[in-house]
Design a protein around this motif. Structure first.
Motif, short mmCIF file in Angstrom:
data_model
loop_
_atom_site.label_atom_id
_atom_site.label_comp_id
_atom_site.label_asym_id
_atom_site.label_seq_id
_atom_site.Cartn_x
_atom_site.Cartn_y
_atom_site.Cartn_z
N MET A 198 46.41 43.67 40.64
CA MET A 198 47.82 43.86 40.34
C MET A 198 48.07 43.88 38.84
O MET A 198 48.86 44.68 38.32
N ILE A 199 47.37 42.98 38.14
CA ILE A 199 47.56 42.88 36.69
C ILE A 199 47.01 44.11 35.99
O ILE A 199 47.64 44.68 35.10
N VAL A 200 45.83 44.53 36.41
CA VAL A 200 45.20 45.67 35.76
C VAL A 200 45.94 46.95 36.13
O VAL A 200 46.10 47.86 35.33
N GLY A 201 46.40 47.02 37.36
CA GLY A 201 47.15 48.20 37.80
C GLY A 201 46.28 49.44 37.80
O GLY A 201 45.10 49.39 38.15
N THR B 159 32.27 39.99 36.94
CA THR B 159 32.19 40.26 38.38
C THR B 159 33.47 39.88 39.09
O THR B 159 33.77 40.41 40.14
N PHE B 160 34.21 38.94 38.51
CA PHE B 160 35.39 38.46 39.21
C PHE B 160 36.41 39.56 39.43
O PHE B 160 37.24 39.49 40.32
N GLN B 161 36.33 40.63 38.66
CA GLN B 161 37.28 41.72 38.84
C GLN B 161 36.97 42.57 40.06
O GLN B 161 37.80 43.33 40.53
N LYS B 162 35.74 42.45 40.56
CA LYS B 162 35.39 43.20 41.77
C LYS B 162 35.40 42.31 43.00
O LYS B 162 35.57 42.77 44.12
N HIS C 94 41.83 44.74 27.82
CA HIS C 94 41.05 45.63 26.97
C HIS C 94 39.93 46.22 27.80
O HIS C 94 39.55 45.69 28.84
N GLY C 95 39.42 47.33 27.36
CA GLY C 95 38.57 48.12 28.23
C GLY C 95 37.09 48.09 27.97
O GLY C 95 36.34 48.87 28.56
N THR C 96 36.63 47.23 27.08
CA THR C 96 35.21 47.24 26.78
C THR C 96 34.40 46.83 28.00
O THR C 96 34.60 45.78 28.56
#
Lengths: 325, 296
Positions: B258-261, B14-17, B6-8
């Motif tokens: 990879m998951i977020v693409g 931070t783990f996504q960066k 989800h995009g909120t």
């Protein structure tokens, strides 16, 4: 593949494989250094057994780093039952080797019988699995000598099994679903639940209670064994309890659900559970502790001797030195 | 169970960066693992080893007795083990401490300063010191002095023997339960790398600790000499193999991306541990711990 057996057969039980983990031996070392010191007094120890999660793994009686804590169910994995143990630690190898084994194991058997007689084991069914652990901890070498015993009281005769069926041949998928939910909510309410009643069509799971027990209900227990034809060790003392409650006037037939649960792809799966029709022998009449199976664990070579665990390489000597008295 | 994307913006961690976790996120991801995978639980460990940035009862994640399925050369090895003379399965690393620690030191050196932080090198060298201290009295050098209790006569076998036809003989429990190693697996929070860190302690089919370097067979060849070290467990006071976390953040970042693409979506941090365990499975392919609720 429903298995029907025309004739009654001797019901045979899979014993526990003891699984004290490395953290347990470490905890024992600390207990010995900080608390027990030279005392050889028996003390309680908390174990647990996982509920038949994998059919390819033997039934295990586990001890971890919380074995000496105040809370018997601390850090208990979700799919496991607590087991009450008595630890008798000897200060010397000689004392360990010359213990009065018969007397030691009789203490535990007597406790199980007392808990059945008093009704305590009915309220707290985890008391049906109690074990003895003899140890000698050589803290200079980090060698741990140990011997487990899993005593099982005997009924007035060996219980016979009339039929053994996979759970799916007894209950519909919907009923199995309800069963799993019921067992889960029972566990949530009390972590010391090891046995329970399944009423009527299998939709309702309730705690064991003398006024609910009858030969018309199914009695379930959390089974550490994953074998298709045999139940695990906890059923032995449960059958004694049932015999004392239901078979005062003579042998009775009861239905037993050996409840096993594993998680597959995030959902509970109890399809490897089995249902037994068991002939309960007549109850013991005398109040004295009946004859019992001592249940000393064999060593890996199937000999009746203690085991030894050598942890000299994995114990952290500096840490132990910090806590040495 | 599916990964909810989800995009909120407020939910973006931070783990996504970075692929890294805060201690709070470690607890969130650990709670999710424990709630959905009942073989996992939280552990508290030794009180004096508590880390204040984590709740006292949620210091690390643990799962016990995880089966490890035999590799080609293992069946033979364990058959030989069963034939030990004297009846005792001799376990542990007695007499080999020094060598083993030297080997770890070599691994550390081989990995180089670029991939190993100073704390790991320090831990390795202190581990080596521990082993030396342990051997100071010389007892451990003599493997033969592990006492055998086979010969002891317990006042006649009747004392311990049961005449019990109702006990299923071990041989009848089936071949399926014989021969599997098991591992105790824990996941701690590594402050230096801000990632989870995996620790494994192995047992043979008789629940005796694995001997010497036997654990090495259960790690993938490409990792065993690079990222697996033998160190003191931060919460439990014994030493065991651990997968060094120096590359974890990078690997996690790659997996998350990879998951977020190409979408603007994000991955809820509660799924971190499951993604992490999926990644770790590549390093320990035969150890069958529980994490598979979804396919990547």
């Amino acid at each position: 593949q429903t298995r029907h057996r025309a004739m009654a057969q001797l019901l045979r039980f899979a014993s526990f494989a003891s699984s004290p983990d490395i953290a347990f031996w470490h905890a024992l070392s600390r207990q010995k250094l900080d608390h027990m010191k030279l005392s050889e007094a028996a003390r309680p120890v908390h174990g647990f057994y996982p509920i038949g999660d994998r059919p390819d793994v033997p039934a295990r009686l586990c001890l971890g780093d919380t074995a000496f804590g105040d809370d018997p169910v601390a850090e208990l994995p979700a799919l496991a039952c607590p087991a009450k143990g008595i630890l008798m630690n000897s200060n010397t190898l000689d004392a360990f080797k010359t213990r009065d084994l018969q007397a030691d194991v009789a203490v535990v058997a007597q406790n199980i019988w007392s808990d059945i007689q008093s009704g305590e084991a009915l309220r707290n069914t985890s008391l049906l699995t109690q074990f003895l652990l003899l140890t000698f901890a050589d803290l200079k070498k980090y060698h741990f000598h140990y011997w487990f015993a899993f005593p099982a009281l005997k009924c007035t005769a060996d219980p016979q099994v009339m039929s053994t069926k996979p759970v799916s041949s007894v209950y519909s998928p919907e009923q199995l679903d309800a069963l799993a939910k019921g067992a889960d909510s029972l566990r949530q309410k009390s972590r010391t639940t090891a046995a329970f009643i399944v009423t009527g069509d299998g939709s309702s799971v309730e705690p064991l209670a003398s006024d609910k027990l009858s030969c018309d209900v199914t009695v379930g227990f959390f089974d550490p064994c994953g074998l298709a034809d045999n139940p695990g060790w906890p059923l032995r003392n449960l059958l004694v309890l049932l015999s004392q409650t239901l078979a005062k006037d003579g042998a009775k037939t009861v239905r037993i659900l050996c409840y096993r649960e594993r998680v597959q792809d995030g959902t509970p799966d109890i399809s490897h559970s089995i249902v037994l029709e068991v002939v309960l022998p007549k109850a013991h009449e005398k109040p004295e502790c009946p004859d019992f199976v001592k249940g000393w664990e064999k060593n890996p070579k199937q000999k009746l001797t203690p085991r030894i665990c050598n942890l000299s390489a994995t114990m952290n000597p500096t840490h132990l030195a910090d806590t040495a008295v | 169970l599916a990964l909810d994307q989800h995009g909120t913006a407020s939910k973006v961690s931070t783990f996504q960066k970075t692929g890294k976790l805060t201690p709070e996120e470690f607890v969130i991801a650990g709670d999710f693992l424990v709630e959905n995978f009942p073989s996992w639980s939280w552990g508290s460990g030794l009180p004096e080893k508590h880390r204040s940035h984590l709740p006292p009862d949620k210091q690390f994640l643990q799962t016990r007795n995880v089966p490890c399925y035999p590799r080609s050369n293992r069946a033979i090895a364990e058959n030989e083990l069963g034939e030990d003379e004297g009846g005792w399965v001799e376990t542990g690393l007695a007499g080999d401490d020094g060598d083993n620690m030297d080997a770890v030191a070599e691994i550390e050196v081989g990995m180089g300063a670029a991939t190993i932080g100073g704390d790991a090198a320090a831990a390795a060298s202190s581990g080596s010191g521990d082993a030396d201290d342990g051997d100071a009295d010389g007892d451990d050098d003599d493997f033969d002095d592990v006492e055998s209790l086979d010969d002891y006569d317990y006042d006649g076998s009747a004392v311990v023997e049961d005449d019990d036809a109702a006990a299923l003989p071990a041989a009848e429990e089936g071949a399926a339960t014989v021969g599997n190693r098991m591992y105790d697996m824990t996941i701690t929070y590594d402050v230096h790398y801000s990632t989870p860190r995996v620790w494994l302690f192995g047992y043979d089919a008789n629940h005796q600790p694995l001997k010497k370097d036997e654990w090495r067979e259960d790690f993938s060849e490409e990792h065993v000499d690079k990222t697996v070290t033998y160190e003191a467990h931060p919460h439990l006071g014994y030493s065991c193999p651990s997968i060094h976390p120096c590359r974890h953040a990078q690997a996690m970042l790659r997996l998350v991306q990879m998951i977020v693409g190409d979408t603007d979506g994000s991955v809820d941090v509660k799924f971190y541990m499951m993604i992490f365990l999926k990644f770790i499975q590549e390093i320990i392919p035969n150890i069958e711990y529980d994490y598979t609720a979804w396919a990547m």
